[in-house]
Design a protein around this motif. Structure first.
Motif, mmCIF file in Angstrom:
data_model
loop_
_atom_site.group_PDB
_atom_site.id
_atom_site.type_symbol
_atom_site.label_atom_id
_atom_site.label_comp_id
_atom_site.label_asym_id
_atom_site.label_seq_id
_atom_site.Cartn_x
_atom_site.Cartn_y
_atom_site.Cartn_z
ATOM 1 N N TYR A 1 13.486 -76.576 -76.004
ATOM 2 C CA TYR A 1 13.585 -76.628 -74.540
ATOM 3 C C TYR A 1 12.482 -77.498 -73.934
ATOM 4 O O TYR A 1 12.696 -78.161 -72.913
ATOM 5 C CB TYR A 1 13.500 -75.217 -73.954
ATOM 6 N N PHE A 2 11.309 -77.495 -74.562
ATOM 7 C CA PHE A 2 10.206 -78.322 -74.076
ATOM 8 C C PHE A 2 10.583 -79.795 -74.119
ATOM 9 O O PHE A 2 10.336 -80.545 -73.162
ATOM 10 C CB PHE A 2 8.965 -78.076 -74.936
ATOM 11 N N SER B 1 10.015 -68.659 -74.054
ATOM 12 C CA SER B 1 10.048 -68.577 -75.518
ATOM 13 C C SER B 1 8.637 -68.576 -76.102
ATOM 14 O O SER B 1 8.319 -67.789 -76.994
ATOM 15 C CB SER B 1 10.849 -69.751 -76.091
ATOM 16 N N ASN C 1 14.807 -75.880 -67.965
ATOM 17 C CA ASN C 1 14.388 -75.949 -69.361
ATOM 18 C C ASN C 1 12.902 -75.634 -69.519
ATOM 19 O O ASN C 1 12.501 -75.045 -70.523
ATOM 20 C CB ASN C 1 14.694 -77.326 -69.937
ATOM 21 N N SER D 1 11.516 -72.742 -71.925
ATOM 22 C CA SER D 1 10.498 -73.064 -72.915
ATOM 23 C C SER D 1 9.285 -72.153 -72.750
ATOM 24 O O SER D 1 8.757 -71.605 -73.728
ATOM 25 C CB SER D 1 10.080 -74.529 -72.783
ATOM 26 N N ARG E 1 1.035 -76.028 -74.733
ATOM 27 C CA ARG E 1 2.277 -76.426 -74.064
ATOM 28 C C ARG E 1 2.542 -75.552 -72.840
ATOM 29 O O ARG E 1 3.094 -76.026 -71.840
ATOM 30 C CB ARG E 1 3.449 -76.355 -75.046
ATOM 31 N N GLY F 1 11.242 -72.660 -78.253
ATOM 32 C CA GLY F 1 10.428 -73.161 -77.148
ATOM 33 C C GLY F 1 10.261 -74.661 -77.199
ATOM 34 O O GLY F 1 10.302 -75.343 -76.172
ATOM 35 N N GLN G 1 13.182 -81.370 -71.349
ATOM 36 C CA GLN G 1 12.868 -81.488 -69.928
ATOM 37 C C GLN G 1 13.214 -82.856 -69.350
ATOM 38 O O GLN G 1 13.672 -82.962 -68.215
ATOM 39 C CB GLN G 1 11.374 -81.234 -69.702
#
Length: 266
Positions: free
Chosen positions: A122-123, A152, A145, A149, A172, A119, A126
């Motif tokens: 992908y975070f 996940s 993305n 994220s 998040r 996660g 961005q």
């Protein structure tokens, strides 16, 4: 025969001996590396990680997995590889390493870390450095993305609710939820400007139903009221207006559609 001529062979001999010794030393070093056990290789990787030498850490960890795939250090190396790939901004290898660990070690007590790191990768993906530096508005970009994220982190929370990573993941997810909702509103407004009111309704409803609490929900409710009115579906427009008034009291003037408010959003 000159003195220089007598000295030459000696120099050549010394040079030859020097090269031989160097080559022997290199072979000895390579031999030591080849004979190193998993613990020694893992220690080298840890030292490289501590020194932020992530390329060297990757080299050592990959060598460890290749030579001793079933050792305990190799299993730990799988987790470390996720981290060093992430620190090296190697997104795809980091995600692959996380997926591999989750697939091969479903009962491992550290599998929650793999979900969290996936996660996080992908975070961070961005926006690139320049977009973050100039604070670029990403609401108009498809949040591929951000969605990955979010998924996940969501899996992490559902499967491992007591994981130490849950608190950060939740924070998040709030940001990601708002990001995803902003994009749905952006698309709904795009449809409104082009008179595609059914499409606008679908995107606005999705935003309202899936991202409750996000700032974009308010704009999505306004879209619903206006789009239903444009389609002469007055009962549905009235219902949407009542919901809007209940959630945003004192702001009913916001849904006055005579001025086509959505055209302000270019």
């Amino acid at each position: 025969m000159s003195l220089r001529d007598l000295v030459k062979p000696g120099r050549i001999l010394l040079l030859t001996l020097g090269i031989a010794m160097l080559a022997g030393g290199c072979r000895s070093h390579r031999g030591d590396d080849a004979k190193s056990g998993p613990e020694v290789i893992y220690a080298r990787a840890q030292k490289a990680m501590k020194n932020s030498s992530y390329a060297e850490a990757i080299k050592q960890l990959e060598a460890l997995q290749s030579r001793f795939p079933f050792s305990e250090p190799a299993r730990q190396a799988q987790l470390d590889l996720i981290y060093v790939y992430y620190k090296s901004r190697q997104t795809d290898p980091a995600v692959d390493a996380a997926d591999t660990f989750m697939r091969e070690n479903p009962t491992n007590p550290r599998v929650d870390y793999a979900y969290y790191m996936k996660g996080l990768v992908y975070f961070e993906r961005q926006a690139n450095f320049l977009e973050r530096y100039f604070n670029v508005d990403l609401s108009q970009r498809p949040p591929v993305n951000a969605r990955k994220s979010f998924e996940s982190f969501d899996e992490l929370i559902k499967k491992y609710p007591h994981s130490p990573y849950v608190g950060d993941a939740r924070q998040r997810m709030i940001f990601l939820r708002n990001r995803l909702a902003d994009f749905e509103l952006h698309v709904a407004l795009y449809y409104m400007r082009r008179g595609a009111f059914v499409g606008a309704i679908n995107r606005a409803k999705f935003c309202v139903e899936n991202y409750d609490g996000a700032p974009a929900v308010r704009g999505s409710m306004k879209v619903l009221v206006d789009a239903y009115r444009q389609l002469k579906m007055l009962d549905l427009a009235a219902n949407a207006e009542r919901v809007y008034a209940a959630n945003y009291p004192g702001n009913t003037k916001d849904i006055d559609t005579k001025k086509a408010w959505w055209r302000r959003y270019l």
